[in-house]
Design an enzyme around this catalytic site. Structure first.
Site, PDB file in Angstrom:
ATOM      1  N   ARG A 147      32.342  50.463  53.220  1.00 28.26           N
ATOM      2  CA  ARG A 147      32.341  49.020  52.979  1.00 28.26           C
ATOM      3  C   ARG A 147      33.742  48.626  52.546  1.00 28.26           C
ATOM      4  NH1 ARG A 147      27.647  50.972  50.197  1.00 28.26           N
ATOM      5  NH2 ARG A 147      25.692  50.206  51.122  1.00 28.26           N
ATOM      6  N   LYS A 171      27.166  50.566  46.208  1.00 24.50           N
ATOM      7  CA  LYS A 171      26.338  49.574  45.534  1.00 24.50           C
ATOM      8  C   LYS A 171      25.530  50.224  44.418  1.00 24.50           C
ATOM      9  CE  LYS A 171      25.823  46.291  49.344  1.00 24.50           C
ATOM     10  NZ  LYS A 171      24.864  45.565  50.214  1.00 24.50           N
ATOM     11  N   HIS A 242      33.480  44.923  58.458  1.00 24.37           N
ATOM     12  CA  HIS A 242      32.136  45.460  58.641  1.00 24.37           C
ATOM     13  C   HIS A 242      31.911  45.904  60.088  1.00 24.37           C
ATOM     14  CE1 HIS A 242      28.752  46.096  56.032  1.00 24.37           C
ATOM     15  NE2 HIS A 242      27.910  45.757  56.998  1.00 24.37           N
ATOM     16  N   ARG A 245      32.634  49.458  60.277  1.00 25.05           N
ATOM     17  CA  ARG A 245      31.543  50.241  59.692  1.00 25.05           C
ATOM     18  C   ARG A 245      30.400  50.388  60.704  1.00 25.05           C
ATOM     19  NH1 ARG A 245      28.954  51.670  54.717  1.00 25.05           N
ATOM     20  NH2 ARG A 245      26.912  50.685  54.373  1.00 25.05           N
ATOM     21  N   HIS A 268      23.155  53.714  52.547  1.00 27.40           N
ATOM     22  CA  HIS A 268      21.997  52.831  52.627  1.00 27.40           C
ATOM     23  C   HIS A 268      20.866  53.402  51.783  1.00 27.40           C
ATOM     24  CE1 HIS A 268      23.213  50.995  56.785  1.00 27.40           C
ATOM     25  NE2 HIS A 268      23.812  50.406  55.772  1.00 27.40           N
ATOM     26  N   TYR A 277      20.949  50.616  64.009  1.00 24.55           N
ATOM     27  CA  TYR A 277      21.839  51.305  64.932  1.00 24.55           C
ATOM     28  C   TYR A 277      21.085  51.938  66.089  1.00 24.55           C
ATOM     29  CZ  TYR A 277      25.093  50.306  61.279  1.00 24.55           C
ATOM     30  OH  TYR A 277      25.835  49.637  60.357  1.00 24.55           O
TER      31      TYR A 277
END
Length: 300
Positions: A147, A171, A242, A245, A268, A277
């Site tokens: 990120r 995160k 992004h 990514r 994630h 994806y």
């Protein structure tokens, strides 16, 4: 009831209990203002809110012309807010439990090929002071799937060059280990030759990537740089940090990587986030079939 005090408690909960980043806290706080303004206008205390009120609120968001994706995000914040009030003991029942979000069409993010990434890197003027830095940034984003917030906060203590991996704090302050390619390490090493000639501001010495003034970069700076670089490379797609990514994850999947492994490298929390994806890969496969299957090839 004082909505200002409720909001302060909620923001404190997001920051301390959920351990959300400041950017996430600010986004939730901004979105919940829509709801609180609505409740104030209706003269409703939180204890009086029912599902019908929230459905009316959702209808107003639509009538105000707010995009469906933004509506969905705001209503997600509303549900989070009422779950907090339930945990906090302010409410006995959650009126948002059955609140539905607008139906969103499936959005497949833009993806760049390796050839397009190479074109972007080749378009960079390495005679400029920031040239090699920008090349290294693009290669790290594409090779590691970071990120942009993770990249701007990358420090030398997180780079394990001998073992070829990065320690990334993502995160919720969750850490993960991400492999880094020889190409990316090489581009970083070339950037360090330029970086060592800079006047670095006190307190910024540990950050890998710096701006011209010797301070660590911001997300906005990287966004602008990548958009400009894509333009210079003649790429007409909508490109952002992004996008790199997404391109990293898609390249892994097309190369045969396990979806769980991709989930770990992207950081994630939910595998469902990673599964987009698979849709991208299916789209690519469909195009290959349309272009190359003998039943679809026109006689020449």
């Amino acid at each position: 009831m004082d909505y200002i005090q409720i909001k302060r408690r909620y923001v404190r909960f997001l920051r301390l209990e959920r351990n959300y980043s400041q950017n996430t806290v600010d986004a939730y706080s901004h979105d919940i203002d829509y709801l609180l303004n609505f409740l104030n206008g209706e003269g409703l205390a939180v204890e009086e809110v029912r599902l019908a009120h929230l459905e009316q609120f959702a209808t107003l968001l639509h009538e105000f012309g707010i995009a469906a994706s933004s509506q969905a995000r705001i209503l997600c914040g509303v549900r989070s807010f009422f779950r907090f009030l339930l945990l906090d003991g302010t409410l006995q029942d959650d009126p948002s439990e059955l609140l539905e979000s607008p139906t969103l069409g499936e959005h497949l993010p833009e993806v760049l090929s390796t050839e397009e990434i190479d074109r972007m890197e080749a378009s960079i003027d390495l005679s400029k002071p920031e040239g090699q830095r920008n090349r290294a940034i693009i290669e790290v984003l594409f090779s590691c799937g970071l990120r942009v917030s993770e990249l701007v906060n990358l420090k030398f203590g997180d780079v394990f060059a001998d073992d070829k991996y990065l320690r990334i704090t993502g995160k919720g302050n969750k850490q993960r280990l991400v492999p880094i390619s020889d190409n990316a390490l090489h581009e970083i090493q070339l950037w360090l030759y330029d970086r060592n000639l800079m006047n670095i501001k006190p307190g910024e010495e540990e950050y890998v990537f710096l701006n011209r003034r010797g301070a660590h970069l911001t997300r906005t700076m990287i966004l602008i740089m990548i958009k400009n670089t894509a333009h210079d490379a003649g790429i007409i797609k909508t490109v952002s940090p992004h996008t790199l990514r997404h391109s990293f994850a898609t390249a892994l999947l097309q190369g045969g990587a396990n979806l769980r492994a991709i989930q770990e490298m992207l950081g994630h929390e939910n595998i469902a986030t990673t599964q987009i994806y698979t849709h991208i890969d299916i789209t690519t496969l469909r195009n290959e079939i349309l272009n190359h299957h003998p039943r679809n090839m026109k006689n020449t």
